[in-house]
Design a protein around this motif. Structure first.
Motif, short mmCIF file in Angstrom:
data_model
loop_
_atom_site.label_atom_id
_atom_site.label_comp_id
_atom_site.label_asym_id
_atom_site.label_seq_id
_atom_site.Cartn_x
_atom_site.Cartn_y
_atom_site.Cartn_z
N PHE A 117 81.87 12.14 39.06
CA PHE A 117 82.76 13.18 39.73
C PHE A 117 83.39 13.34 38.72
CE2 PHE A 117 82.18 9.38 43.41
CZ PHE A 117 82.34 10.59 44.08
N THR A 118 83.69 13.16 37.84
CA THR A 118 84.06 13.58 36.93
C THR A 118 83.49 15.10 36.28
OG1 THR A 118 84.91 11.76 36.10
CG2 THR A 118 85.14 13.12 33.99
N PHE A 119 82.15 14.74 35.96
CA PHE A 119 81.17 16.23 35.69
C PHE A 119 81.47 16.99 36.96
CE2 PHE A 119 77.16 17.71 36.31
CZ PHE A 119 76.99 18.36 35.20
N GLN A 169 76.32 25.50 28.91
CA GLN A 169 77.15 25.51 28.63
C GLN A 169 77.68 26.63 27.63
OE1 GLN A 169 74.93 23.71 24.91
NE2 GLN A 169 77.16 24.65 24.18
N SER A 170 77.84 27.59 28.36
CA SER A 170 79.19 28.53 28.54
C SER A 170 80.37 28.12 28.89
CB SER A 170 78.51 29.70 29.54
OG SER A 170 79.11 31.32 29.55
N TYR A 171 80.54 27.49 29.99
CA TYR A 171 81.74 26.85 30.42
C TYR A 171 81.86 25.83 29.82
CZ TYR A 171 80.33 28.35 35.48
OH TYR A 171 79.89 28.78 36.82
N MET A 172 81.46 24.58 28.53
CA MET A 172 82.18 24.54 27.21
C MET A 172 82.48 24.82 26.27
SD MET A 172 79.92 20.79 26.22
CE MET A 172 80.00 22.35 25.01
N ASP A 173 81.69 25.64 26.33
CA ASP A 173 82.09 26.53 24.94
C ASP A 173 83.45 27.69 25.11
OD1 ASP A 173 80.15 25.18 23.81
OD2 ASP A 173 78.67 26.55 23.93
N ASP A 184 87.04 16.90 30.61
CA ASP A 184 85.86 18.14 30.66
C ASP A 184 85.12 18.11 29.97
OD1 ASP A 184 87.09 18.25 33.07
OD2 ASP A 184 88.43 20.15 32.86
N ARG A 185 85.28 18.27 28.62
CA ARG A 185 84.83 18.90 27.13
C ARG A 185 83.57 17.89 26.43
NH1 ARG A 185 84.43 22.76 23.56
NH2 ARG A 185 86.23 23.21 24.50
N ARG A 186 84.00 16.52 26.74
CA ARG A 186 83.36 14.86 26.42
C ARG A 186 82.25 15.13 27.53
NH1 ARG A 186 82.95 10.53 28.90
NH2 ARG A 186 84.76 10.63 30.42
N ILE A 187 82.33 15.53 29.31
CA ILE A 187 81.81 15.25 30.14
C ILE A 187 80.85 16.17 30.00
CG2 ILE A 187 82.51 16.16 31.93
CD1 ILE A 187 80.69 12.49 32.23
N PHE A 197 76.37 15.74 29.08
CA PHE A 197 75.14 16.59 30.37
C PHE A 197 74.12 17.27 29.62
CE2 PHE A 197 73.66 20.42 31.98
CZ PHE A 197 73.33 19.24 33.31
N LEU A 198 74.73 17.78 28.42
CA LEU A 198 74.11 18.73 28.17
C LEU A 198 73.08 17.45 26.60
CD1 LEU A 198 76.82 21.48 27.12
CD2 LEU A 198 74.44 21.91 28.92
N ASN A 199 73.81 16.43 26.15
CA ASN A 199 73.36 16.33 25.10
C ASN A 199 71.79 15.40 25.60
OD1 ASN A 199 74.97 16.98 22.47
ND2 ASN A 199 76.39 14.86 23.49
N ILE A 200 72.06 14.61 27.03
CA ILE A 200 70.97 14.45 27.95
C ILE A 200 69.68 14.95 27.99
CG2 ILE A 200 70.62 12.82 30.57
CD1 ILE A 200 73.01 11.84 30.39
#
Length: 242
Positions: free
Chosen positions: A23-25, A50-54, A62-65, A69-72
């Motif tokens: 839900f946080t994601f 990736q674009s949304y986070m950057d 939000d950045r952490r979650i 996802f991207l790290n996995i």
């Protein structure tokens, strides 16, 4: 293969932690999409997240979650390349790896994929969210994990000689080396070649010995004949003597 299984277990453990925060994601994706004024199209690729986070992420949660996802996804991509180094490949396993690499590509469209039972990630979304926005992106990791487990299952059923060792050498080469070992051993046991000069001198020596033997036999024959009285002097033709 043990290293592959261990890496896969670590990724699964990280994914379980991520899954508890689905839900946080979804909330982070919703907010970053709003910031990007991108509310119509679905979240359909890893590159889009990736674009949304950057560029459109305004808070650390939000950045952490999103980063989790991207790290996995990145760990799964690295594992795909590792699988290629430990297995020579057949039609089944190569097809599984190609699908994984395609799914994890930053530009691949995920909007139509859906994780099925026993995964329930799509069921945790509303109908609109599942159908039009997030059904594909939440399905990515469980689908890839299932593919990699399938790869392990198929690989373990294959003969051992088709596996590469993890140091980079080929077990096929090792098997061939074992097969060639008797031939190499036979070659190594062959007596060293004799020098041409030694061969010549040996031949000469043998010739001298042979000639000597013939001379001895001839002498013995003459002695025998003389002893028997058959040849006691020079032969003369019969006839009158003066």
């Amino acid at each position: 293969m043990n290293e592959v299984k261990e890496a896969l277990r670590n990724i699964e453990q990280n994914y379980r932690l991520f899954l508890q925060q689905q839900f946080t994601f979804i909330g982070a994706l919703q907010r970053t999409r709003e910031n990007a004024h991108d509310m119509i199209r679905p979240v359909a690729s890893v590159g889009q997240v990736q674009s949304y986070m950057d560029h459109h992420c305004n808070n650390s949660t939000d950045r952490r979650i999103l980063n989790m996802f991207l790290n996995i996804c990145n760990d799964l991509s690295k594992l795909c390349h590792k699988l290629e180094t430990v297995h020579s490949g057949n039609n089944v396993t190569n097809g599984i790896l190609e699908r994984c690499k395609l799914l994890l590509s930053h530009s691949n469209d995920l909007s139509t994929i859906r994780a099925k039972y026993p995964h329930d990630v799509v069921n945790h979304l509303s109908c609109d969210e599942a159908k039009n926005h997030y059904g594909g992106v939440v399905s990515l990791i469980p689908i890839v994990l299932d593919c990699m487990k399938e790869w392990v299952t198929h690989t373990e059923k294959l003969p051992r000689h088709v596996l590469y060792n993890t140091s980079g050498g080929s077990a096929i080469s090792e098997k061939r080396a074992r097969q060639d070992a008797p031939a190499r051993a036979a070659i190594s046991q062959t007596p060293p070649s004799v020098h041409p000069e030694a061969q010549t001198s040996t031949s000469n020596k043998d010739g001298v010995q042979a000639q000597g033997s013939m001379h001895v036999r001839k002498k013995n024959l003459n002695d025998t004949e003389n002893h028997s009285g058959k040849l006691k002097g020079p032969w003369k033709p019969p006839g009158r003597h003066a």
